[in-house]
Design an enzyme around this catalytic site. Structure first.
Site, PDB file in Angstrom:
ATOM      1  N   TRP A 177       1.961   5.271  -2.249  1.00 23.52           N
ATOM      2  CA  TRP A 177       1.867   6.195  -3.226  1.00 23.52           C
ATOM      3  C   TRP A 177       3.169   5.617  -4.070  1.00 23.52           C
ATOM      4  O   TRP A 177       3.477   6.644  -4.846  1.00 23.52           O
ATOM      5  CB  TRP A 177       2.172   7.408  -2.815  1.00 23.52           C
ATOM      6  CG  TRP A 177       0.688   8.194  -2.331  1.00 23.52           C
ATOM      7  CD1 TRP A 177       0.365   7.496  -1.134  1.00 23.52           C
ATOM      8  CD2 TRP A 177       0.116   9.216  -2.453  1.00 23.52           C
ATOM      9  NE1 TRP A 177      -0.880   8.051  -0.605  1.00 23.52           N
ATOM     10  CE2 TRP A 177      -0.912   9.392  -1.634  1.00 23.52           C
ATOM     11  CE3 TRP A 177       0.069  10.293  -3.343  1.00 23.52           C
ATOM     12  CZ2 TRP A 177      -1.880  10.431  -1.656  1.00 23.52           C
ATOM     13  CZ3 TRP A 177      -0.903  11.105  -3.595  1.00 23.52           C
ATOM     14  CH2 TRP A 177      -1.871  11.259  -2.495  1.00 23.52           C
TER      15      TRP A 177
ATOM     16  N   TYR B 130       0.902  -0.990  -0.060  1.00 24.37           N
ATOM     17  CA  TYR B 130       0.124  -0.125  -0.131  1.00 24.37           C
ATOM     18  C   TYR B 130       0.737   1.220  -0.192  1.00 24.37           C
ATOM     19  O   TYR B 130       1.815   1.295   0.543  1.00 24.37           O
ATOM     20  CB  TYR B 130      -0.840   0.040   1.397  1.00 24.37           C
ATOM     21  CG  TYR B 130      -1.615   1.254   1.505  1.00 24.37           C
ATOM     22  CD1 TYR B 130      -2.869   1.442   0.683  1.00 24.37           C
ATOM     23  CD2 TYR B 130      -1.270   2.343   1.878  1.00 24.37           C
ATOM     24  CE1 TYR B 130      -3.528   2.532   0.967  1.00 24.37           C
ATOM     25  CE2 TYR B 130      -1.691   3.667   2.256  1.00 24.37           C
ATOM     26  CZ  TYR B 130      -3.154   3.611   1.353  1.00 24.37           C
ATOM     27  OH  TYR B 130      -3.814   4.982   1.618  1.00 24.37           O
TER      28      TYR B 130
END
Length: 771
Positions: free
Chosen positions: A116, A114
């Protein structure tokens, strides 16, 4: 004379830019010329490329390499590493995946990566991980996001989709042209709007806010932090206790109903469950009226101020904004639901400049003027296992295999995980209660991590594979809320032996004889062309004519025209039968029979005030009398760019700043610039004190993202020298409905640090020895 080159456009989560090379090295970056408000964080990009924390070659933790899977897991975080060839590293990873599948089944592989990880639409690490593991039988994944899990699950139930939470929402242009009053629960910190997942060609929030202010729109900032609203907005500041916003919203609704300021026609035609909610507000069952006088004791906002705001909202075209931070708290579903109910009582949902919006101060792009056009995307394939957990329940998963739990009406069980495969994220940044996470992290037999840098996650892994950054490969930059698609052109060669995730997983797929299905016969650059051309064909269906891929790549970007201002639920308001919501009733569910039937004590069937596990109104506040708010920093995105110059310049003696009310600091003998120890029963960190009058008494604020840096690496309970606030935060699901993060429900104490100051070593790589 140095050889200066412009390397073509590229993109990042903090904006599009053009790297400038001197003698083959990126020396600086220049913001995209079309961006009206470029991020100052761009300045850190060259620093991160050449920082000594880069992972330069595949590395295996020595204890794992010597003892095998499951051995010496207590040495994660403190062990040294052995550098190996790519062939050996990939063989070890493939053999370990095969072992786990053979002995435990695919659901024993947690691919919950998880984060960016990449601004590019193709080189998105998590996507490649799931495509690969899906092709070899599946995995256990994760659902929702740390950013807004509680809100997303809630609105899916009571509004019928997640659009209100994740966008696109009512456009800023509609607000600027039609609103009289914007009420911001959790404020609207512009620093957060400097970032957006997938890359951003233009940052527009500041300009729209300035436009709205010039047009006479008034703002009210409801937050413990005054500068959660920009100075130029001249916003009224109401500073409630943290986690008491639901009580405040209930009192506003109560006042409107008592004084006949509610829109009965709207409530009757477009909503269900108002009667049950009204009964709750008036204490039909608990004999407690949720009045302004009641809320005053919880929020520490005067009853008169609450009533005045309620009248002002009812007399105005009012737009209600709730920042995502409010739902990252115990019972975080409730402020979202209460805001929906409050907007429904006003009756302005679906009108220009009225209604509500979520997350407008959480990131860029949720309220822009982007056309509803396709974006290039990589097909994810499917997960044959279908096993998943709520995203913020990682430690629960690893610590409690076989334990049942509830989530969104389902009765689920945590599987036993033997292999964690992580890439494109950093749980030692974003997860709560890091000491608990370390205990959990010792449970799996093997942890594999892809990372460009020696983050704390990489340093707690058994196998570390070095990956490229966005400037070391070609890609496509695009964000759901942006009007630009950016041709992200490789500017420099990969550092050391770094490879992109696609190449790594293709190599693993070769060892499983699934390479053809994983790559679909395309190279990375061929995938870029294919993804663009597929999106181009889809755009043509909407009569949008995009240039060919070659023309796009040559120019460097594609710009789509601005759309007309969007108003959330305008079609529903115009015709609630034809445009019924995808809820059981087809209406806005102020009360939900579906949720009520789940029988969750921690999430009843209508917006409800429930005391958080930790807050300033609890008995625990006698011991830990300061409420810690963990916000996004203005100097980086999460933990990304922390080693960059912009982030380093913000530190105090190398530690993350802690903002504290001046009176609270003076009562503790703390002065500006002092190093302080922030602590509770979960752990302790060092931070640098910044005294201010812009934060209410009883509250401190520390930005997230300082790399975890324990004084005793790998040891549970060690003092974090650098200032990572997630050492302190509460690791508890928001409720049985969403199981989101409760990080904002955290109490602490602060004291001046009097001992010798330990040096920060967060960015130092571990000891690496040759094979």
């Amino acid at each position: 004379m140095p050889n200066k080159q412009y390397a073509g456009l590229n993109s990042s989560h903090w904006g599009a830019f053009e790297p400038i090379l001197v003698d083959g090295r990126v020396s600086e970056v220049r913001a995209f010329a079309r961006d009206p408000d470029p991020s100052p964080m761009l300045r850190s990009i060259p620093d991160t490329l050449y920082d000594r924390s880069r992972v330069m070659q595949p590395a295996i933790r020595a204890g794992w390499l010597k003892g095998g899977p499951g051995r010496s897991s207590q040495l994660r975080g403190k062990d040294h590493y052995i550098s190996v060839s790519w062939e050996r590293a990939l063989d070890l990873v493939a053999d370990e995946i095969k072992r786990v599948i053979r002995d435990h089944g695919n659901e024993a592989i947690f691919a919950g990566s998880y984060g960016w990880g990449s601004a590019g639409k193709f080189h998105h690490a998590r996507s490649h991980l799931q495509r690969f593991l899906g092709g070899v039988g599946g995995f256990t994944g994760a659902r929702d996001t740390y950013s807004n899990a509680a809100g997303t699950v809630l609105v899916r139930n009571v509004l019928g989709s997640t659009q209100a939470m994740n966008g696109p929402g009512t456009s800023w242009k509609s607000v600027a042209e039609n609103s009289d009053l914007v009420v911001m629960f959790g404020g609207l910190p512009i620093r957060n709007t400097q970032v957006a997942p997938g890359g951003m060609g233009e940052h527009t929030t500041r300009n729209w806010l300035e436009t709205a202010k010039r047009a006479g729109v008034e703002f009210c900032n409801i937050s413990p932090i005054r500068d959660d609203a920009a100075d130029f907005l001249e916003a009224q500041w109401i500073a409630p206790r943290p986690n008491s916003d639901t009580a405040l919203m209930l009192a506003l609704a109560h006042t409107m109903i008592v004084e006949g300021l509610h829109d009965a026609d709207f409530l009757g035609r477009y909503c269900v469950g108002f009667g049950r909610f009204r009964d709750y507000l008036f204490g039909a069952h608990d004999r407690i009226e949720k009045s302004a006088d009641w809320a005053e004791g919880l929020c520490e906002v005067s009853a008169g101020k609450i009533r005045d705001l309620a009248r002002r909202m009812a007399e105005s075209r009012t737009f209600i904004i709730v920042n995502w931070s409010l739902q990252r708290a115990d019972h975080g579903e409730q402020p979202i639901w209460a805001a929906i109910a409050l907007a429904a009582i006003l009756g302005q949902i679906g009108l220009p400049g009225g209604g509500f919006g979520f997350g407008y101060g959480s990131m860029e792009g949720l309220a822009g003027l982007r056309q509803n056009l396709p974006s290039p995307k990589l097909p994810l394939g499917r997960n044959p296992k279908g096993t998943y957990i709520p995203v913020a329940r990682i430690a629960d998963l690893l610590l409690n295999p076989g334990r049942p739990y509830d989530y969104d009406g389902q009765h689920l069980t945590y599987p036993k995980i033997d292999l964690v495969y992580w890439c494109g994220g950093n749980p030692f940044h974003h997860h709560q209660d890091l000491n608990r996470l370390i205990r959990a992290w010792r449970k799996p037999a093997t942890i594999v991590v892809h990372d460009p840098w020696w983050t704390a996650t990489a340093r707690h892994a058994d196998i570390v594979l070095p990956t490229t950054t966005t400037l070391e490969r070609n890609d496509l930059g695009a964000s759901a809320g942006d009007r630009f698609i950016i041709a992200m052109k490789q500017a420099i060669a990969p550092a050391g032996e770094a490879r992109d995730d696609f190449e790594i997983f293709a190599g693993l797929a070769q060892r499983f004889r699934t390479r053809d299905s994983f790559t679909e016969g395309r190279s990375a650059d061929e995938w870029l062309r294919h993804m663009y051309e597929v999106a181009r064909e889809q755009a043509l269906e909407s009569h949008a004519f995009w240039p060919s891929f070659d023309e796009f790549w040559e120019r460097g970007y594609l710009e789509t025209p601005e759309s007309r201002p969007r108003v959330t639920f305008d079609d529903f308001r115009a015709d609630p039968e034809r445009h019924a919501l995808r809820t059981p009733s087809g209406r806005i569910e102020i009360s939900s029979e579906k949720i009520a039937n789940y029988g969750y004590e921690d999430c009843p069937g209508h917006p409800t005030w429930m005391e958080p596990a930790e807050w300033l109104g609890s008995h625990l506040a006698r011991r830990y009398p300061l409420h810690l708010l963990t916000t996004q920093p203005r100097t980086r995105l999460h933990g990304q760019l922390d080693m960059g110059s912009v982030s380093r310049e913000s530190k105090i003696a190398g530690r993350e700043p802690m903002r504290i009310n001046r009176n609270d600091a003076e009562a503790r003998g703390i002065r500006d610039g002092d190093i302080v120890r922030v602590f509770n029963d979960r752990g302790a960190i060092l931070a640098g004190a910044t005294l201010t009058d812009d934060i209410r008494a009883g509250v401190i604020q520390i930005s997230t993202g300082a790399w975890y840096d324990p004084a005793e690496p790998g040891e549970i309970g060690s003092l974090d020298k650098h200032g990572n606030p997630n050492v302190l935060t509460l690791d508890k699901g928001t409720s049985s409905l969403a199981q989101g993060s409760s990080a904002q429900s955290t109490l602490v104490e602060v004291e001046k640090f009097e001992a010798d100051l330990p040096s920060v070593s967060a960015f130092e790589p571990p000891v690496i020895r040759p094979d």
